[in-house]
Design a protein around this motif. Structure first.
Motif, short mmCIF file in Angstrom:
data_model
loop_
_atom_site.label_atom_id
_atom_site.label_comp_id
_atom_site.label_asym_id
_atom_site.label_seq_id
_atom_site.Cartn_x
_atom_site.Cartn_y
_atom_site.Cartn_z
N GLY A 171 0.69 -1.11 0.66
CA GLY A 171 -0.07 0.02 -0.19
C GLY A 171 1.04 1.49 0.13
O GLY A 171 0.94 1.78 -0.51
N PRO A 172 1.75 1.55 0.68
CA PRO A 172 2.96 2.60 0.97
C PRO A 172 3.25 2.88 -0.15
O PRO A 172 3.75 4.00 -0.70
N THR A 173 3.73 1.40 -1.00
CA THR A 173 4.45 1.10 -2.02
C THR A 173 3.55 2.73 -2.81
O THR A 173 4.54 3.08 -3.58
N LEU A 174 2.41 2.04 -3.14
CA LEU A 174 1.91 2.49 -4.56
C LEU A 174 1.56 3.77 -4.37
O LEU A 174 2.09 4.53 -4.85
N ILE A 175 1.82 3.96 -3.04
CA ILE A 175 1.31 5.72 -2.57
C ILE A 175 2.71 6.59 -3.24
O ILE A 175 2.51 7.88 -3.51
N ALA A 176 3.96 5.68 -2.88
CA ALA A 176 4.81 6.25 -2.26
C ALA A 176 5.04 6.41 -4.75
O ALA A 176 6.26 8.03 -4.93
N LEU A 177 4.68 4.92 -5.15
CA LEU A 177 5.14 6.11 -6.75
C LEU A 177 3.61 6.63 -6.68
O LEU A 177 4.27 7.59 -8.08
N ASP A 178 2.87 6.97 -7.24
CA ASP A 178 2.09 8.14 -7.00
C ASP A 178 2.76 9.30 -6.69
O ASP A 178 2.89 10.51 -7.93
N ALA A 179 3.32 9.79 -6.02
CA ALA A 179 4.12 10.65 -5.86
C ALA A 179 5.38 11.04 -6.64
O ALA A 179 5.25 11.70 -7.31
N PHE A 180 5.86 9.70 -6.85
CA PHE A 180 6.70 9.78 -7.66
C PHE A 180 6.79 10.24 -9.11
O PHE A 180 8.03 10.40 -10.17
N ARG A 181 5.68 9.69 -9.16
CA ARG A 181 4.82 9.91 -11.09
C ARG A 181 5.46 11.42 -11.50
O ARG A 181 5.15 11.72 -12.69
N PHE A 182 4.71 12.32 -10.73
CA PHE A 182 5.22 13.39 -10.66
C PHE A 182 6.44 13.88 -11.31
O PHE A 182 6.60 15.59 -11.29
N THR A 183 7.57 13.33 -10.69
CA THR A 183 8.73 14.28 -10.72
C THR A 183 9.64 13.65 -12.25
O THR A 183 9.43 12.22 -12.56
N ASP A 184 10.93 14.24 -12.19
CA ASP A 184 12.10 13.36 -13.71
C ASP A 184 12.24 11.98 -13.75
O ASP A 184 12.60 11.18 -13.91
N ARG A 185 11.97 11.67 -11.85
CA ARG A 185 12.69 10.35 -11.87
C ARG A 185 11.44 8.97 -12.02
O ARG A 185 12.11 8.62 -11.88
N ALA A 186 11.21 9.16 -12.75
CA ALA A 186 9.36 8.34 -12.73
C ALA A 186 10.20 7.16 -13.95
O ALA A 186 9.79 5.65 -13.55
N ASN A 187 10.84 7.26 -14.56
CA ASN A 187 11.55 6.65 -15.76
C ASN A 187 12.33 6.60 -16.14
O ASN A 187 13.09 6.30 -16.58
N SER A 188 13.91 7.28 -15.00
CA SER A 188 15.22 6.81 -14.89
C SER A 188 15.60 7.16 -13.73
O SER A 188 16.73 6.54 -13.69
#
Length: 240
Positions: free
Chosen positions: A103-120
């Motif tokens: 659950g928290p992992t999904l939340i963290a990924l939801d946050a990270f998708r707003f950054t340029d780290r998402a696919n790098s």
């Protein structure tokens, strides 16, 4: 924090005074090491920091230097296997509690998708893989026992807890899922519950049950928009 994200989901401008106040209230809990203390006493758990970061990202703060510190903290504290895990064992200890919490992992990924780290970021690739593996095993994982069963598979909107629709929406922002058969299988499960191509909520927060945009058993225009975002994110790249 959930209320702030819900208002954004409904189309309220983050610049509106009520959301500016919510944003500043959350920032008041930020610490210089990147964590958020959301309660006056007690331990600070990774899930609290992930939720705060996610809400702030949805409120337009994805590029704030303070949030960059939080993201770096999250990457530095990933647990074995790629997710995030609290040392709080409310349900006792067992083999399942030695894993991260999905659950928290999904939340963290939801946050990270707003950054340029998402696919790098290899670290985020590991987190995505952790959730894709969970789709296969489905067993309760982590100290908080996040599993994949009947409730997970029911269409839930608006996004709140660990459930299939939210899982698909977040992961669709990560390029590596677009050719993954596990993601394609999960998407097919969601699509089996569509009605005339529209999202029909099966689970709704009781306090929201009277609102038209997420009425149980009725097509949701906003939910359908989120479904179409999933399709757009992975367009032409899903395995057949």
């Amino acid at each position: 924090m959930g209320a702030a994200r819900l208002l954004v989901e409904l189309g309220v401008d983050p610049a509106e005074p009520i959301l500016v106040e919510a944003r500043e209230l959350i920032w008041s809990a930020w610490r210089e090491d990147g964590r958020f203390r959301l309660a006056p006493t007690g331990a600070i758990y990774p899930c609290q920091t992930a939720h705060a970061a996610c809400t702030l990202a949805h409120l337009g703060c994805g590029g704030d230097p303070r949030l960059a510190v939080t993201f770096q903290h999250l990457l530095a504290t990933q647990f074995d296997g790629g997710g995030w895990r609290c040392n709080k064992f409310s349900y006792g200890r067992g083999p399942e509690s030695e894993f991260a919490n999905p659950g928290p992992t999904l939340i963290a990924l939801d946050a990270f998708r707003f950054t340029d780290r998402a696919n790098s970021s290899p670290e985020l690739d590991r987190a995505v893989e952790f959730l894709l593996r969970h789709w296969v095993t489905r067993v309760p994982l982590g100290p908080c026992h996040y599993g994949i069963g009947t409730l997970f598979l029911q269409v839930e909107y608006p996004f709140a807890g660990y459930n299939l629709f939210y899982w698909l929406h977040v992961l669709s922002h990560y390029d590596r899922v677009a050719s993954d058969p596990r993601f394609a299988e999960a998407l097919a499960v969601l699509e089996a519950d569509l009605v005339d191509g529209q999202i029909v909520p099966e689970r709704v927060n009781r306090e929201l049950s009277g609102l038209q945009f997420c009425k149980r058993g009725q097509p949701s225009a906003l939910g359908t928009e989120r479904y179409r975002e999933i399709l757009a994110n992975v367009a032409g790249r899903l395995p057949t």
